[in-house]
Design a protein around this motif. Structure first.
Motif, PDB file in Angstrom:
ATOM      1  N   LEU A 181     -53.763 133.346 -41.399  1.00 28.00           N
ATOM      2  CA  LEU A 181     -53.207 133.721 -40.096  1.00 28.00           C
ATOM      3  C   LEU A 181     -54.148 134.643 -39.330  1.00 28.00           C
ATOM      4  O   LEU A 181     -54.268 134.554 -38.102  1.00 28.00           O
ATOM      5  N   ILE A 188     -56.737 132.267 -37.831  1.00 28.07           N
ATOM      6  CA  ILE A 188     -56.220 131.460 -36.715  1.00 28.07           C
ATOM      7  C   ILE A 188     -56.133 132.292 -35.444  1.00 28.07           C
ATOM      8  O   ILE A 188     -56.426 131.821 -34.348  1.00 28.07           O
ATOM      9  N   THR A 189     -55.691 133.517 -35.586  1.00 30.80           N
ATOM     10  CA  THR A 189     -55.456 134.381 -34.430  1.00 30.80           C
ATOM     11  C   THR A 189     -56.662 135.255 -34.093  1.00 30.80           C
ATOM     12  O   THR A 189     -56.615 136.020 -33.139  1.00 30.80           O
ATOM     13  N   ALA A 190     -57.723 135.106 -34.870  1.00 34.27           N
ATOM     14  CA  ALA A 190     -58.935 135.904 -34.640  1.00 34.27           C
ATOM     15  C   ALA A 190     -58.630 137.402 -34.642  1.00 34.27           C
ATOM     16  O   ALA A 190     -59.222 138.170 -33.864  1.00 34.27           O
ATOM     17  N   LEU A 191     -57.703 137.811 -35.483  1.00 35.42           N
ATOM     18  CA  LEU A 191     -57.337 139.223 -35.546  1.00 35.42           C
ATOM     19  C   LEU A 191     -58.018 139.969 -36.680  1.00 35.42           C
ATOM     20  O   LEU A 191     -57.788 141.157 -36.873  1.00 35.42           O
TER      21      LEU A 191
END
Lengths: 126, 120
Positions: free
Chosen positions: B106, B109-112
């Motif tokens: 995750l 995916i969210t580039a966090l």
């Protein structure tokens, strides 16, 4: 929950409560296990349907029932859900949710039509 | 991070046992260990543990151990971002430790990922 093998559809009816989203995820995962989904794809599917269910529940009328149909077509799993919407509510996908959905399912939709939240997603094995 | 002389001070476990958050506190360091499924239903438990930890004084370093996080969704990510914001506003170091494959996926995916200090 009832399954009709003839049309490969599984129908789930449960209280529109965040406590039951896990049941939706588990059901999706259990059905997809019988398809050519690998572990990562199963995880993605659980995340995707969970996100849509979360958004739908946020807009749902208190005490409503969430209806979900899981349909298998070949190696593809299509999931559709509906739940009565609370009056005046709108469905909004924030940036984070949208990013996640676009990363984990092949297509998705969610909207309120005639007082009902409609959502769907499709996942195919890679 | 190994806490010597640490006590498992508290554990937040929901009635469904889907998620547990264990807090270990020693000196000016806190270890929060998340096990189970971090979703819309269970994320408030992490929020509760974080709120209690922010009240500790002195507090210099907080580690969030995610090795046992079997599932996470956007609610869980938001809880993690909120935790980071709260601890950093207090001048604390905040680190993710051993994120599980679900958490790593995750974050990618969210580039966090770059929003956190991650200790694999």
């Amino acid at each position: 929950m009832q399954a009709t093998h003839r049309d490969e559809a599984v129908r789930l009816s449960l209280p529109a409560s965040r406590d039951y989203v896990r049941v939706v995820r588990l059901t999706a995962s259990a059905i997809a296990t019988n398809l050519d989904f690998d572990v990562d794809e199963l995880d993605d599917l659980r995340v995707g349907i969970g996100e849509l269910a979360n958004v739908a529940l946020e807009a749902s009328r208190p005490g409503a029932t969430l209806e979900i149909v899981f349909t298998v077509a070949g190696s593809e799993l299509h999931i559709e859900g509906t739940v009565p919407a609370e009056a005046g509510r709108v469905v909004e996908l924030d940036v984070l949710t949208r990013q996640i959905l676009e990363g984990v399912v092949d297509d998705y939709s969610i909207e309120i039509v005639d007082g009902t939240v409609h959502f769907s997603c499709t996942r195919r094995p890679w | 991070m190994t806490l010597t002389g640490a006590n498992v001070n508290e554990q937040e476990v929901g009635p469904d046992r889907i998620l547990s958050v264990a807090t270990e506190h020693a000196g000016d360091q806190v270890l929060l260990s998340v096990s189970g499924e971090l979703d819309m239903s269970s994320a408030p438990r992490l929020g509760s543990a974080v709120a209690k930890a922010t009240a500790l004084d002195p507090l210099r370093r907080v580690v969030l151990d995610l090795s046992g996080t079997e599932f996470i969704d956007s609610s869980g990510l938001r809880a993690m971002l909120s935790a980071r914001e709260q601890f950093e506003s207090l001048g604390c170091e905040f680190t993710l430790r051993a994120p599980s494959p679900a958490v790593t996926r995750l974050l990618e995916i969210t580039a966090l990922s770059h929003h956190f200090v991650i200790d694999a």
